[in-house]
Design an enzyme around this catalytic site. Sequence first.
Site, PDB file in Angstrom:
ATOM      1  CD  GLU A 172      -2.960   1.141   2.550  1.00 44.52           C
ATOM      2  OE1 GLU A 172      -3.858   1.796   2.455  1.00 44.52           O
ATOM      3  OE2 GLU A 172      -2.768   0.089   3.516  1.00 44.52           O
TER       4      GLU A 172
ATOM      5  CG  ASN B 147      -9.596  -1.702   1.377  1.00 39.61           C
ATOM      6  OD1 ASN B 147      -9.250  -2.735   1.684  1.00 39.61           O
ATOM      7  ND2 ASN B 147      -9.378  -0.816   2.258  1.00 39.61           N
ATOM      8  CD  GLU B 148     -10.197  -2.124   6.340  1.00 37.44           C
ATOM      9  OE1 GLU B 148      -9.843  -1.325   6.453  1.00 37.44           O
ATOM     10  OE2 GLU B 148      -9.258  -2.933   6.350  1.00 37.44           O
TER      11      GLU B 148
ATOM     12  CE1 TYR C  32      -3.405  -5.683   8.943  1.00 39.07           C
ATOM     13  CE2 TYR C  32      -5.608  -5.247   9.051  1.00 39.07           C
ATOM     14  CZ  TYR C  32      -4.188  -5.458   8.351  1.00 39.07           C
ATOM     15  OH  TYR C  32      -4.049  -4.642   7.308  1.00 39.07           O
TER      16      TYR C  32
ATOM     17  CD  GLU D 248      -6.085  -4.547   4.419  1.00 37.96           C
ATOM     18  OE1 GLU D 248      -5.589  -4.086   5.604  1.00 37.96           O
ATOM     19  OE2 GLU D 248      -6.648  -3.792   3.470  1.00 37.96           O
TER      20      GLU D 248
ATOM     21  CD  GLN E 192       0.607  -2.398   3.501  1.00 37.96           C
ATOM     22  OE1 GLN E 192       1.272  -1.902   2.827  1.00 37.96           O
ATOM     23  NE2 GLN E 192      -0.666  -1.676   4.319  1.00 37.96           N
TER      24      GLN E 192
END
Length: 495
Positions: A26, A173-174, A240, A297, A346
């Site tokens: 990103e 995204n999100e 996460y 992610e 990432q």
Amino acid sequence: MKNHVVINADIEKAKINKNIYGHFAEHLGRGIYEGIWVGEDSSIPNTNGIRNDVLAALKNLNIPVLRWPGGCFADEYHWKDGIGPRENRKRMINTHWGGVVENNHFGTHEFMMLCEMLETEPYICGNVGSGTVQEMSEWVEYMTFDGESPMANLRKENGREEPWKLTYFGVGNENWGCGGNMRPEYYADLYRRYQTYVRNYGDNRIYKIAGGANVDDYNWTEVLMKNAARMMDGLSLHYYTIPGEFWTGKGSATDFPESEWFITLKKALHMDTLITKHSTIMDKYDPEKRIGMIIDEWGTWFDPEPGTNPGFLYQQNTIRDALVAGLHFNVFHEHADRVQMANIAQTINVLQAMILTEGEKMILTPTYHVFDMFKVHHDATLLAVDGQFGQYELDGESLPQTSVSASKDANGNIHISLCNLDHQNAAEMEVDLRGINLEAASISGTILTAGEMNAHNTFEQPENVKPAEFTEVKADGQSLSVTLPPMSVVVLAVK
């Protein structure tokens, strides 16, 4: 603690899609700029602006797919700002990540060039949050149309005659958060509208990925599947691994007690529960499992390193991160019938990175080494594994001490990946390999381990944590006796 595992080499299950070993880069902190892109005029050795050392390290991993430009950045990114002569490109403020100036020097052409250099599939995430249907439609036309059209002509003016091949495209995204703070019903309708104009040109076929749930938002998955399943090829999931509380303190990447080691691995294993429950909802609307779960992610998220820009999400990477990666891959394997892609967050200098850079210096992280060790599983066939595992206990809580997965590659070679979560005790394991003549096989292994819970590589000691030959394995009839040291990741090859 005794662990006993049965691997049936003749009971083949789903194919492990190599795309679960995908990456995510990103426009965040030093991930793109300095990490990947230094520009042609840099004193750091580069090829067309891409760092040579990073390029070589990433190429070694056989990265199957690379997601770009975000993340939260995707829903404020306007692709036309990143094409044409670099000196003429618009400058913008990266409002999500550090408030720094984004000069748009790394845009569509540079990203697609990187993917060609890495021989990896691009996965582009389009802007639903602040973009238009026309903008998204024209981006796909710009990249993939081979013929006479305004966007194809613009691409040619910018130096690219042939269209690119593009398979994976994310429609937002999100969108429940930084991508627009939408309700699932609203995003489902928007997804239906936007994806209509993500067209297939010529023989290019796009795999459309809808923005999926945050962690355990099962209602989001229900609403999206109910209202838009037939118009999507994939549905994303973000999770996460965070030992602390998100807003009040996630925990240090290197200065942590035993309790945080334990809770980090416990939360990593929670991925299995999330996949199982979201899959159950998807099965209701898609029993044939046509739609892939795209976990685009995942990874550890700790507090930023002291003294760094908190908006850059720069963190160190220890043997703990290596265990988190190994556990995730073993879980992804077990759900290979539904999980078709995963992208670690990432690739460089951000969160659970493969690589850290400091000016012209570069180091490989323990997580990098796990990706390297596990690449033997790319596109292999999952084998049936049953086991009885000892317990790893701390402060009255317990987890399975070990995690195991096995696969068979196209040449018939079997690879077994094993993790010992216990930070203090070795794991004795008996592995019964059925359906194979073990006496005629050759057995080898690779291990990644360390003597300290927070062992990591630094620019002064770049090889403090690195793989080594694993010899603590013995064959006896149809069984393998394996001794896994504390906090270790091992991959065995049976050929």
